[in-house]
Design an enzyme around this catalytic site. Sequence first.
Site: not given
Ligand SMILES: NC(=O)c1ccc[n+]([C@@H]2O[C@H](COP(=O)([O-])OP(=O)(O)OC[C@H]3O[C@@H](n4cnc5c(N)ncnc54)[C@H](OP(=O)(O)O)[C@@H]3O)[C@@H](O)[C@H]2O)c1
Length: 292
Positions: A10, A12, A59, A126, A130
């Site tokens: 993903g 991060l 997530a 959401y 969380k």
């Molecule tokens: N992005 C933001 O702006 C933001 C803001 C605040 C907080 N956060 C938090 O920061 C964290 C990281 O965000 P990110 O943007 O890096 O997220 P991301 O790019 O969507 O990465 C999430 C990763 O988790 C995997 N995943 C999803 N569902 C899964 C499951 N059921 N079992 C196993 N793996 C699974 C995804 O794989 P697939 O894609 O192959 O399903 C992906 O590799 C999350 O907890 C998010 O809530 C993000």
Amino acid sequence: MKILLIGANGQLGSDLVKVLREDHDLIPLAHADVEVTERASVDAVLERYRPDLVMNMAAYHKVDACEEQVEPAFAVNAFAVRILALACRDHGAVLLHMSSDYVFGGDKTRRTPYVETDRPAPINVYGVSKLAGEQFIQVVLDRHFLVRVSGLYGVAGSSGKGGNFVELMLRLAREGKPIRVVDDQRLTPTYTVDLAHQIAALIETRRYGLYHATSQGDCTWYGFAAEIFRQSGLNPDLSHAKTGDFGERATRPAYSVLENKALQSIGLDRMRHWKEALAAYLAERRDTHRSD
Ligand SMILES: NC(=O)c1ccc[n+]([C@@H]2O[C@H](COP(=O)([O-])OP(=O)(O)OC[C@H]3O[C@@H](n4cnc5c(N)ncnc54)[C@H](OP(=O)(O)O)[C@@H]3O)[C@@H](O)[C@H]2O)c1
């Protein structure tokens, strides 16, 4: 440390892989390797790799989709976190889990950044999911790091959202279309490389608990867009929009700026100003495209 990184491909997760593999025995897992909503799947990887630390990046964070997809949102953001916490407790591992500025509702009467001791009050599904995830960890597992972040962007792009805000803005500018961006939601955009280094420093401390970890300073999404264009030497047709103008299903907080108070209190706040971080991101993407 032996670290099991869930969601390693993903946004991060990809930067954590680059930073952590230098100093740790890192096991990066993609969604195909583990399903966090299934206890048997989580147990199988913990049994197989016996990590000291599990990091959970998984997530369901499409904020508007969560309003209708309540069950999948809770399955990944809340119940799976309980599964991970229980499995870590049984296997003697520490758990690091990511949370969000959206556990807050923008309800502060005086606009000062939220600190870790402020009471969460989410205003969308959401955020509620969380917060439930946070509470499950806190109830189940003493040895945990909970890290709340905001407005992430990194070169991998968010797999859950299909890209990131900076890339979206640059694409719209390239297409020469008028661009409207909300100016009534204030937050702190945060570069995932900076966050990955901050997390790497935090896990060394063994000072478990809840942390805010965002860049310094704050802006509206409009202000962020304007700075992206300024630093990129672009001058598109950019104008102000208001929350609701695009028919979004989820309500979003007007103010969700976080202060890294707990990191400051242990002398570990390494995050730079968001404008400086944006410049580093734009340089990184130029380098990435050059080497393609
Ligand atoms: N992005 C933001 O702006 C933001 C803001 C605040 C907080 N956060 C938090 O920061 C964290 C990281 O965000 P990110 O943007 O890096 O997220 P991301 O790019 O969507 O990465 C999430 C990763 O988790 C995997 N995943 C999803 N569902 C899964 C499951 N059921 N079992 C196993 N793996 C699974 C995804 O794989 P697939 O894609 O192959 O399903 C992906 O590799 C999350 O907890 C998010 O809530 C993000």
